[in-house]
Enzyme design. Structure first.
Site, short mmCIF file in Angstrom:
data_model
loop_
_atom_site.label_atom_id
_atom_site.label_comp_id
_atom_site.label_asym_id
_atom_site.label_seq_id
_atom_site.Cartn_x
_atom_site.Cartn_y
_atom_site.Cartn_z
N SER A 1 77.08 5.85 26.87
CA SER A 1 76.33 4.95 28.68
C SER A 1 76.13 3.47 27.90
O SER A 1 76.04 3.50 29.72
CB SER A 1 75.41 6.09 29.09
N SER B 1 75.35 7.77 23.46
CA SER B 1 75.07 6.68 24.21
C SER B 1 74.56 5.44 23.56
O SER B 1 75.15 4.39 23.80
CB SER B 1 74.52 6.86 25.35
N LYS C 1 69.07 -2.12 29.06
CA LYS C 1 69.68 -1.01 29.85
C LYS C 1 69.10 -0.90 31.09
O LYS C 1 67.30 -1.11 30.97
CB LYS C 1 69.60 0.01 28.37
#
Lengths: 95, 490, 478
Positions: B154, B178, B79
């Site tokens: 997210s 997330s 990420k």
């Protein structure tokens, strides 16, 4: 409770953000809605409840006082939008 | 089955038997990226050249020895809120559009040491704030099961990369769901470990007391393998737990006979999509057949968790994101009249709407006169939620819940109403508030063929039990390494 | 109406740790800009602080030396505000649970003793430095960011500039003694903030106060307090109200002026630092630090009077700073003549330090070297006068006393034969002096002694020379 435009402007200044008139109105509504939702919290009596700052009971985490390598001046400034004479540069700060 | 479709442990078998090379494996996934990334947009930046080079180097090295470690030569994605030296780390924000960190996140160092091959940095909601990855300043990542739907957030990019076979595994971060929610939306396995188990050093902070890094994988066994590589004490993170390391694959396959699985009605309230409810009921039935004991448990204060979460996370975020001021790194506004104006213009232009909203909410919650009513209150509620979980885990080993109230929703469907978007996190946020671990695994498909996720929760440091329970279900249900259609073009 | 000045102080002291409070960068002063930084003190995204154990130890030591209660449980908090010298836009500090509370320090001004209360001492990080050298902007040096500080906050117990100074000096001496800081004011290791208000004498209610920040010398402290108290009294006499504000002290002009009232009220949004865990100090830890505390100035002074039989004045001077006291004690350990050592340390050494641009911190003469010299004087190998010259030379050349005496032939002449010959000649050459002596003018002996010293370049043993002079003169008069 809802948020006034004055509240939004005050908080925006604290957070160093600026918004257009329309944005201020929208934020007052949106944040007001979230805060209204959060009002459920006020229904809960927490007067005798300790706040939990850390979920785990970890304490006394220390580092030894030993010098390790630093970034070079070039590395430190590599990401800076503006620099001069080995320093980060900002608009003149009033003394 | 194509090479890129396989799980880590399947690739491990092939690599160990020297039936394939790391280069072949890497080339396969790079080809897959070249073929489908334009549809999914999971990555913000790619390192495929470097990955292939690293693969060749590793092949040479591996030819000289018989042993290899489980993640050695396995391509993965990170990420884009985990710092990578020499590789842009943007947090999907304009604010860090050019940020090149002179340091690595601890997890990146660990995966590098483990022989991992980095493919690229994945898309996310800006600064990890959001539940759909629509808050990225750069691109919209699409759900491979239906390209018109969001991947969740997210860590949407990380979930999609695994679901679309453009990485064997990825890391995400989970502040309020997330990892688990996008794993649920994309039909993959996603785990949020116990707070403090994985070092946060180099993870760009959203809410320090809630953030935790965890893996996305194609199945539960892979999850255990990745977890093995990333957990462990880090002296650079004061909140990192100093524990003896365990091998999470050791007890993975022991089954769930006698395991007490709790079901709480508070997690099955209104707003729950009927197919999700049905799917969860089927999962409960499967656990019964596997010999687990299903027990009813209940929460007293779960309703307060979401409000407390938004107060705590926004308050911490308002402080964590104050450092983005256009002075030492990142974006600086082009025009400004003085110092204060530099701050305001830079921050107003550099941050997206959702980030600004959270900063505003958090600043308000901490400001003079409101601290007690919002921030302190939320921290007290945290104590109560923790106690609720303690009491529940007094009666069961594992809690079974839906991961999200619904399956993936349409792109643009919830962007206009922040509160409605926040409500999608209702089943995941209590976990972060209590610091406990949670895993989301696929447990079925809804009527439109979208994956449904089931969440297993346990007390602090119960990862082994969660993995064991998840693995048993996965084996029995056959819902493992699911393949998305990549269908319904826009 | 009689007015009373009410002063409370906040003293920031940089701790003498090797590394910064939350990262492993050195704290060393005076390095090139932005060369002592790392991702942590630069406030880069995703980095985390880890508390330096020495900071906790030094703060505990400081707290004990200032008679504070050491907290069993304390924690770090974030103080949020934007300023270019604060990379994270929050200062990691302590808000509601500081590491030390409730201390006191005794001071004496004009023979009057009183205790000054210490409200609290907390740990925090220093900010960076803004340099105003650029033509069109301000430059930021991050080297000082994260240097550990303690902030000592007093009760409003001080009543005059003299008391403020006495207190500040006392605190500096104690902290320097305990080794937690070098307290070098010229390097900003110790800075004073002064909160000052005026009230009618005899009343209890505090007047409106102003704050002056970052006074960096005792002189500035005294002058700022004198100026500001006078200004406030004049305002009050004119019937005006004091405005609560932060004022800037201009040490060159000797005036304080209002800092334009900030556009916003301070709203620091303190909250507990989630990246740092609580500090829990067990009684055993506190006891251990306590047992290792060095003897503090007051106790030392008392001991010097009792043990070394020094006059109170000497004891006071020698215990002003830890380095001076340590020098003295090392010298006494080698050579048990406290008063002689004290005299040389108080009278001879200070001017030579100044001449050679040294201080007691940087002095090149060791206690052992001084003792060697003093022994030569005691044994009359050289005269006291020569001794002073030797000491001067020791400062310049760094050589030891013995070598200098040998090289320059400074050893005293006690050889009576050689001296007699010289004296015979001097007496013969100065019949007037002999006459004067004969007429009862004893002062003429002094002249003759001077001539002997001149002739022997000060090497004559004065006592021996005097005896011979008297004998020779007596013979001439007979």
């Amino acid at each position: 409770m809802s948020l006034t435009r004055e509240d939004v402007t005050y908080v925006a200044n604290l957070a160093r953000l600026e918004f257009s008139e329309d944005e201020v109105t929208a934020l007052a509504d949106q944040l007001g809605a979230v805060l209204d939702y959060a009002e459920t919290l006020s229904g809960l009596d927490t007067s005798h409840i300790k706040a939990t700052e850390h979920v785990l009971a970890v304490q006394n985490v220390f580092r030894e006082d030993e010098i390790k390598s630093c970034l070079t001046n070039e590395e430190a400034l590599a990401n800076a939008p503006e620099s001069e004479a080995g320093c980060f540069k900002v608009p003149r700060v009033m003394e | 089955m194509e090479l890129y479709q396989k799980t880590i442990h399947e690739i491990n078998d092939l690599l160990d038997k020297k039936e394939v090379t790391v280069t072949e494996v890497t080339q396969a996934v790079v080809n897959r990226i070249n073929a489908v990334e334009k549809n999914t947009d999971a990555y913000l930046s790619l390192q495929t050249e470097e990955a292939l080079e690293a693969a060749q180097g590793l092949d040479t090295e591996l030819s000289g020895r018989t042993q290899r470690t489980p993640l050695e030569g396995i391509p993965y994605g990170l990420k884009d809120n985990m710092c990578t030296r020499g590789i842009l780390t943007t947090c999907a924000s304009k604010m860090l559009y050019n940020f090149n960190p002179p340091y690595n996140a601890e997890v990146y160092d660990r995966l590098s040491e483990a022989g991992g091959i980095l493919l690229g940095k994945t898309n996310m909601d800006e600064f990890a704030m959001g539940s759909s990855t629509e808050n990225s300043a750069y691109k919209k990542t699409r759900n491979p099961w239906d390209l018109n739907k969001v991947p969740g957030g997210s860590s949407g990019g990380s979930a999609v990369a695994v679901a679309a076979d453009t990485a064997f595994y990825t890391l995400g971060s989970d502040t309020g769901g997330s990892i688990r929610q996008p794993a649920s939306f994309c039909g993959v396995v996603g785990m949020k470990p116990t707070y403090g188990l994985v070092s946060r050093y180099g993870l760009v902070a959203f809410a320090s007391s809630l953030d935790q890094i965890g893996p996305f994988t194609k199945d539960v066994e892979d999850c255990a393998l990745v977890l093995n590589a990333i957990v462990g004490h880090d002296a650079k993170d004061s909140t990192s737990l100093n524990l003896e390391k365990i091998d999470y694959t050791n007890n993975l396959k022991q089954g769930v006979k006698g395991l007490k699985i709790g079901v709480a009605k508070e997690f099955f309230g209104e707003g729950l999509q009927p197919e999700v409810r049905k799917s969860l009921e089927e999962a409960i039935a499967i656990y019964k057949t596997l010999g687990a004991e299903i027990v009813d448990v209940s929460f007293q204060h779960l309703d307060y968790a979401l409000s407390a979460y938004y107060m705590i996370s926004s308050a911490e975020a308002s402080s964590n994101l104050a450092r983005y001021d256009g002075i030492r790194y990142g974006f600086r506004a082009e025009e400004y009249s003085d110092l204060v104006d530099l701050y305001k213009k830079t921050r107003s232009q550099g941050f997206g709407d959702e980030v600004k909203r959270r900063i505003m909410l958090g600043t308000y919650a901490l400001s003079s006169g409101y601290y007690d009513a919002y921030y302190k209150k939320a921290m007290q509620v945290r104590t109560i939620i923790k106690a609720d979980f303690d009491q529940v885990f007094g009666g069961c080993d594992v809690l079974l819940t839906p991961t999200a109230p619904t399956t993936a929703f349409g792109i643009g469907e919830k962007t206009s109403n922040p509160l409605e978007m926040y409500l999608t996190d209702i089943y995941t946020v209590p976990v972060n508030i209590a610091g406990i671990p949670g895993i989301s695994i696929p447990c079925g498909l809804d009527n439109s063929g979208m994956p449904i996720g089931m969440q297993l929760l346990g007390p602090i440091l119960s990862e082994e039990t969660l993995l064991k329970a998840a693995w048993a279900f996965e084996q029995e249900s056959g819902l493992t390494n699911l393949k998305a259609s990549l269908g319904t073009e826009v | 109406m009689e007015y009373e000045i009410v002063i409370g102080m906040e003293i920031h002291v940089e701790l003498g740790t090797k590394t910064k409070i939350f990262c492993s960068c050195p704290t060393e002063f005076g390095q090139d800009e932005n060369t002592h930084t790392c991702p942590v003190c630069l406030g880069m995204p995703g980095v985390l602080p880890v508390l330096n154990e020495k900071v906790v130890e030094y703060a505990t030591r400081a707290g004990l030396a200032l008679n504070c209660e050491i907290a069993h449980f304390s924690k770090m908090d974030r103080k949020n505000y934007f300023y270019p010298d604060l990379p994270k836009a929050y200062q990691t500090s302590q808000f509601d649970l500081p590491i030390c509370t409730g201390g006191a320090v005794g001071i004496e001004v004009d023979g009057v003793k009183k205790d000054i209360g210490i409200t609290r001492i907390h740990i925090e990080e220093d900010a960076g430095k803004l340099l105003h050298e650029s033509a069109d902007g301000t430059l930021l040096d991050v080297n000082r960011c994260g240097v550990p500080l303690i902030e000592i906050v007093t009760e409003p117990d001080l009543r005059s500039a003299e008391e403020a100074r006495a207190f500040a000096e006392k605190v500096r001496n104690i902290l320097e003694y305990t080794g937690v800081s070098d307290c070098k004011m010229e390097q900003g290791s110790m800075r004073f903030d002064v909160n000052l208000s005026i009230r009618e004498k005899g009343t209890e209610v505090l007047g409106t106060r102003t704050e002056m920040k970052n006074l960096n010398s005792f002189r500035a402290l005294i002058r700022a307090v004198q100026y500001e108290s006078k200004r406030q009294i004049i305002e009050l006499k004119k019937g005006r109200e004091i405005i609560q504000e932060t004022r800037k002290w201009d040490d060159t002009k000797g005036v304080s002026s209002s800092l334009r009232s900030k556009e916003e009220a301070h709203d620091y949004r303190y909250f507990p630092e989630p990246d740092l865990v609580p500090i829990v100090l067990e009684p055993s830890y506190i006891e251990r630090i306590k047992s290792k505390l060095p003897e503090l100035p007051e106790a030392k002074k008392k001991r010097y009077v009792e043990e070394y039989k020094l006059p109170e004045y000497d004891a006071g001077v020698l215990t002003t700073t830890g380095v001076t006291a340590r020098f003295f004690e090392e010298a006494v350990a080698l050579y048990n003549e406290p008063k002689q050592i004290s005299n040389w340390m108080m009278v001879e050494i200070p001017p030579l330090l100044k001449e050679n641009e040294q201080s007691m911190e940087t002095i090149t003469i060791t206690p052992a070297l001084l003792v060697e010299l003093l022994k030569l004087v005691r044994d009359k190998v050289i005269s006291g006068t020569s001794g002073k010259e030797v000491l001067k030379e020791m400062f310049v050349s760094g050589k030891n006393a013995g070598d200098i005496v040998k090289e320059q032939g400074l050893a005293q002449m006690s050889d009576t034969g050689e001296l007699e010959a010289i004296i015979e000649k001097i007496v013969a050459d100065n019949p007037k002096s002999v006459e004067d002596i004969g007429a009862g003018n004893e002062k003429a002996y002094g002249f003759l002694t001077g001539q002997v010293m001149k002739a022997t370049k000060g090497k004559a043993n004065a006592q021996v020379a005097n005896e011979i002079i008297r004998a020779v003169v007596a013979r001439h008069l007979a």
